[in-house]
Design a protein around this motif. Structure first.
Motif, mmCIF file in Angstrom:
data_model
loop_
_atom_site.group_PDB
_atom_site.id
_atom_site.type_symbol
_atom_site.label_atom_id
_atom_site.label_comp_id
_atom_site.label_asym_id
_atom_site.label_seq_id
_atom_site.Cartn_x
_atom_site.Cartn_y
_atom_site.Cartn_z
ATOM 1 N N LEU A 176 -26.800 80.899 -0.592
ATOM 2 C CA LEU A 176 -28.104 81.254 -0.013
ATOM 3 C C LEU A 176 -28.659 80.183 0.921
ATOM 4 C CD1 LEU A 176 -29.800 83.114 -2.987
ATOM 5 C CD2 LEU A 176 -28.336 84.012 -1.181
ATOM 6 N N LYS A 177 -27.762 79.401 1.496
ATOM 7 C CA LYS A 177 -28.169 78.388 2.467
ATOM 8 C C LYS A 177 -28.725 79.091 3.711
ATOM 9 C CE LYS A 177 -26.496 74.666 5.330
ATOM 10 N NZ LYS A 177 -25.342 74.042 5.946
ATOM 11 N N LYS A 178 -29.891 78.651 4.149
ATOM 12 C CA LYS A 178 -30.514 79.253 5.328
ATOM 13 C C LYS A 178 -29.675 78.938 6.562
ATOM 14 C CE LYS A 178 -34.709 79.257 8.058
ATOM 15 N NZ LYS A 178 -36.053 78.676 8.196
ATOM 16 N N LEU A 179 -29.312 79.997 7.291
ATOM 17 C CA LEU A 179 -28.507 79.849 8.495
ATOM 18 C C LEU A 179 -29.365 79.874 9.754
ATOM 19 C CD1 LEU A 179 -25.551 82.228 7.544
ATOM 20 C CD2 LEU A 179 -25.668 79.736 7.319
ATOM 21 N N LYS A 180 -30.360 80.759 9.758
ATOM 22 C CA LYS A 180 -31.229 80.843 10.935
ATOM 23 C C LYS A 180 -32.416 81.756 10.660
ATOM 24 C CE LYS A 180 -29.958 83.224 14.580
ATOM 25 N NZ LYS A 180 -29.207 83.726 15.746
ATOM 26 N N ASP A 181 -33.430 81.614 11.504
ATOM 27 C CA ASP A 181 -34.580 82.509 11.472
ATOM 28 C C ASP A 181 -34.303 83.690 12.395
ATOM 29 O OD1 ASP A 181 -36.119 80.929 9.753
ATOM 30 O OD2 ASP A 181 -36.962 79.769 11.403
ATOM 31 N N ILE A 182 -34.720 84.861 11.970
ATOM 32 C CA ILE A 182 -34.612 86.077 12.766
ATOM 33 C C ILE A 182 -36.035 86.460 13.151
ATOM 34 C CG2 ILE A 182 -33.855 88.484 12.799
ATOM 35 C CD1 ILE A 182 -31.519 86.572 12.360
ATOM 36 N N LEU A 183 -36.309 86.515 14.444
ATOM 37 C CA LEU A 183 -37.685 86.699 14.915
ATOM 38 C C LEU A 183 -37.977 88.089 15.469
ATOM 39 C CD1 LEU A 183 -38.040 83.220 16.653
ATOM 40 C CD2 LEU A 183 -38.706 83.863 14.324
ATOM 41 N N THR A 184 -36.937 88.860 15.806
ATOM 42 C CA THR A 184 -37.155 90.199 16.358
ATOM 43 C C THR A 184 -36.233 91.206 15.675
ATOM 44 O OG1 THR A 184 -35.468 90.008 18.084
ATOM 45 C CG2 THR A 184 -37.696 89.213 18.639
ATOM 46 N N THR A 185 -36.611 92.455 15.775
ATOM 47 C CA THR A 185 -35.786 93.521 15.214
ATOM 48 C C THR A 185 -34.452 93.608 15.946
ATOM 49 O OG1 THR A 185 -37.784 94.720 14.564
ATOM 50 C CG2 THR A 185 -35.736 95.983 14.632
ATOM 51 N N SER A 186 -34.471 93.419 17.253
ATOM 52 C CA SER A 186 -33.212 93.425 18.024
ATOM 53 C C SER A 186 -32.260 92.346 17.523
ATOM 54 C CB SER A 186 -33.486 93.197 19.512
ATOM 55 O OG SER A 186 -34.167 94.277 20.057
ATOM 56 N N GLU A 187 -32.802 91.171 17.238
ATOM 57 C CA GLU A 187 -31.982 90.072 16.729
ATOM 58 C C GLU A 187 -31.434 90.400 15.335
ATOM 59 O OE1 GLU A 187 -32.209 85.225 16.194
ATOM 60 O OE2 GLU A 187 -34.068 86.341 16.449
ATOM 61 N N LEU A 188 -32.244 91.040 14.501
ATOM 62 C CA LEU A 188 -31.791 91.442 13.165
ATOM 63 C C LEU A 188 -30.629 92.424 13.270
ATOM 64 C CD1 LEU A 188 -32.216 91.350 10.077
ATOM 65 C CD2 LEU A 188 -33.830 93.244 10.358
ATOM 66 N N ASN A 193 -33.958 87.562 3.912
ATOM 67 C CA ASN A 193 -35.209 87.703 3.176
ATOM 68 C C ASN A 193 -36.369 87.652 4.161
ATOM 69 O OD1 ASN A 193 -34.503 84.686 3.131
ATOM 70 N ND2 ASN A 193 -36.690 84.689 2.607
ATOM 71 N N LYS A 194 -37.414 88.432 3.845
ATOM 72 C CA LYS A 194 -38.627 88.384 4.654
ATOM 73 C C LYS A 194 -39.369 87.108 4.308
ATOM 74 C CE LYS A 194 -39.606 93.313 5.059
ATOM 75 N NZ LYS A 194 -40.562 94.394 4.745
ATOM 76 N N ALA A 195 -39.842 86.430 5.345
ATOM 77 C CA ALA A 195 -40.599 85.187 5.149
ATOM 78 C C ALA A 195 -41.712 85.162 6.188
ATOM 79 C CB ALA A 195 -39.686 83.976 5.287
ATOM 80 N N GLY A 196 -42.891 85.625 5.792
ATOM 81 C CA GLY A 196 -43.993 85.697 6.738
ATOM 82 C C GLY A 196 -43.702 86.759 7.787
ATOM 83 N N ALA A 197 -43.739 86.367 9.056
ATOM 84 C CA ALA A 197 -43.523 87.311 10.156
ATOM 85 C C ALA A 197 -42.083 87.263 10.672
ATOM 86 C CB ALA A 197 -44.493 87.006 11.290
ATOM 87 N N LYS A 198 -41.177 86.771 9.866
ATOM 88 C CA LYS A 198 -39.774 86.657 10.286
ATOM 89 C C LYS A 198 -38.869 86.993 9.105
ATOM 90 C CE LYS A 198 -39.492 81.828 9.002
ATOM 91 N NZ LYS A 198 -39.384 80.456 9.392
ATOM 92 N N PHE A 199 -37.592 87.093 9.390
ATOM 93 C CA PHE A 199 -36.564 87.180 8.354
ATOM 94 C C PHE A 199 -35.782 85.878 8.411
ATOM 95 C CE2 PHE A 199 -37.521 91.565 8.089
ATOM 96 C CZ PHE A 199 -36.853 92.116 7.014
ATOM 97 N N GLU A 200 -35.234 85.485 7.280
ATOM 98 C CA GLU A 200 -34.331 84.345 7.231
ATOM 99 C C GLU A 200 -32.950 84.876 6.881
ATOM 100 O OE1 GLU A 200 -37.439 80.914 5.735
ATOM 101 O OE2 GLU A 200 -36.265 81.993 4.222
#
Length: 118
Positions: free
Chosen positions: A91-103, A78-85
């Motif tokens: 639906l337990k949060k596993l990690k923040d995704i900060l870049t498109t490469s990481e996604l 899910n999009k959350a501000g300037a990152k994806f979760e």
């Protein structure tokens, strides 16, 4: 209807490697390289679909996406501000995704293809 059952049978008797190899033939790596240059917030739903994220409805999260691997198991983003979760079971949060490469790495390489770069 007969083709549907044949596809279902093939799904269950195929190994993960066979399914991943078939998926590799479908992935547009040139498009992924272009997408990788964009920021997360610039990505359109069409580009997210190329990565393997399908828009999904969820009462708790806006901009919610599912990503299915070759065993038909899903992981969620899910999009959350300037990152994806990235979210897993319940639906337990596993990690923040900060870049498109990481996604792309998490969705395509580690989830859909089950390949660990480490």
């Amino acid at each position: 209807m007969e083709d549907y059952f044949k596809d279902a049978e093939n799904f269950f008797i195929s190994t993960y490697k066979e399914k991943a190899d078939a998926l590799l033939d479908k992935i547009d790596f040139k498009k992924l390289d272009e997408i990788k240059l964009k920021s997360l917030m610039e990505l359109s739903d069409k580009e997210l679909k190329i990565i393997g994220l399908e828009k999904a409805e969820n009462d708790d999260y806006d901009n919610f996406y599912s990503c299915e691997n070759c065993d038909a198991l899903k992981i969620y983003f899910n999009k959350a501000g300037a990152k994806f979760e990235m979210r897993g079971f319940l639906l337990k949060k596993l990690k923040d995704i900060l870049t498109t490469s990481e996604l792309i790495e998490e969705a395509v390489i580690k989830w859909q293809l089950k390949y660990d770069l480490n």
